[in-house]
Design a protein around this motif. Structure first.
Motif, short mmCIF file in Angstrom:
data_model
loop_
_atom_site.label_atom_id
_atom_site.label_comp_id
_atom_site.label_asym_id
_atom_site.label_seq_id
_atom_site.Cartn_x
_atom_site.Cartn_y
_atom_site.Cartn_z
N ARG A 47 0.83 -1.20 0.00
CA ARG A 47 0.00 0.00 0.00
C ARG A 47 0.87 1.26 0.00
O ARG A 47 2.03 1.22 0.39
CB ARG A 47 -0.90 0.02 1.24
CG ARG A 47 -1.94 -1.10 1.24
CD ARG A 47 -2.72 -1.13 2.53
NE ARG A 47 -1.84 -1.40 3.66
CZ ARG A 47 -1.96 -0.85 4.86
NH1 ARG A 47 -2.93 0.00 5.12
NH2 ARG A 47 -1.12 -1.16 5.83
N TRP A 83 3.28 -0.27 -4.17
CA TRP A 83 3.13 -0.91 -5.48
C TRP A 83 3.24 0.09 -6.61
O TRP A 83 4.01 -0.10 -7.55
CB TRP A 83 1.79 -1.66 -5.56
CG TRP A 83 1.46 -2.10 -6.95
CD1 TRP A 83 0.52 -1.57 -7.78
CD2 TRP A 83 2.10 -3.14 -7.71
NE1 TRP A 83 0.53 -2.21 -8.99
CE2 TRP A 83 1.49 -3.18 -8.97
CE3 TRP A 83 3.13 -4.03 -7.44
CZ2 TRP A 83 1.87 -4.08 -9.96
CZ3 TRP A 83 3.51 -4.93 -8.42
CH2 TRP A 83 2.88 -4.96 -9.67
N CYS A 134 -2.19 -5.83 0.67
CA CYS A 134 -2.53 -4.46 0.29
C CYS A 134 -3.81 -4.09 1.04
O CYS A 134 -4.10 -4.69 2.07
CB CYS A 134 -2.67 -4.31 -1.22
SG CYS A 134 -4.01 -5.28 -1.94
N SER A 175 -1.91 -6.59 -4.23
CA SER A 175 -1.10 -7.71 -3.73
C SER A 175 -1.10 -8.87 -4.72
O SER A 175 -0.09 -9.57 -4.87
CB SER A 175 -1.58 -8.17 -2.35
OG SER A 175 -2.92 -8.60 -2.39
#
Length: 103
Positions: free
Chosen positions: A13, A31, A60, A66
């Motif tokens: 995140r 990310w 995430c 994720s």
């Protein structure tokens, strides 16, 4: 969750969301800003990470980023012990630890 080697909890995140809440010992690698753009696995994983033995659990907010991160670690970087925390920290908050804030 732990099998043969150490494990790494990777939280993908953005930093501002990570600062609201995160699980203990999680490593934050955004990310959008970092993970999706890196060219070498060494740019995002700790120096002592063993690609053959260590496990990576990726989290995430809701489980979308994720999944992308897990896929990238496996397909592009060749890691095998990669696990997506399905539903992200939101689901973790609802089903595992209600003390983790939902935002």
């Amino acid at each position: 969750m732990r099998q043969n080697g150490p494990l790494l909890l990777l939280d993908v995140r953005p930093k501002d969301q990570f600062e609201i809440t995160h699980l203990p010992n999680a490593l934050n690698v955004d990310w959008e800003r970092t993970f999706s753009k890196c060219n070498k696995i060494e740019e995002i994983l700790p120096a002592d990470f063993d690609k053959q033995q260590d496990e990576v659990y990726i989290m995430c907010r809701y489980g979308n980023d994720s999944q992308l991160a897990a896929k990238r670690l496996m397909l592009e970087f060749g890691l095998e012990k990669v696990y997506d925390v399905k539903g992200g920290i939101n689901k973790w908050s609802c089903e595992v630890d209600k003390n983790v804030p939902i935002y």
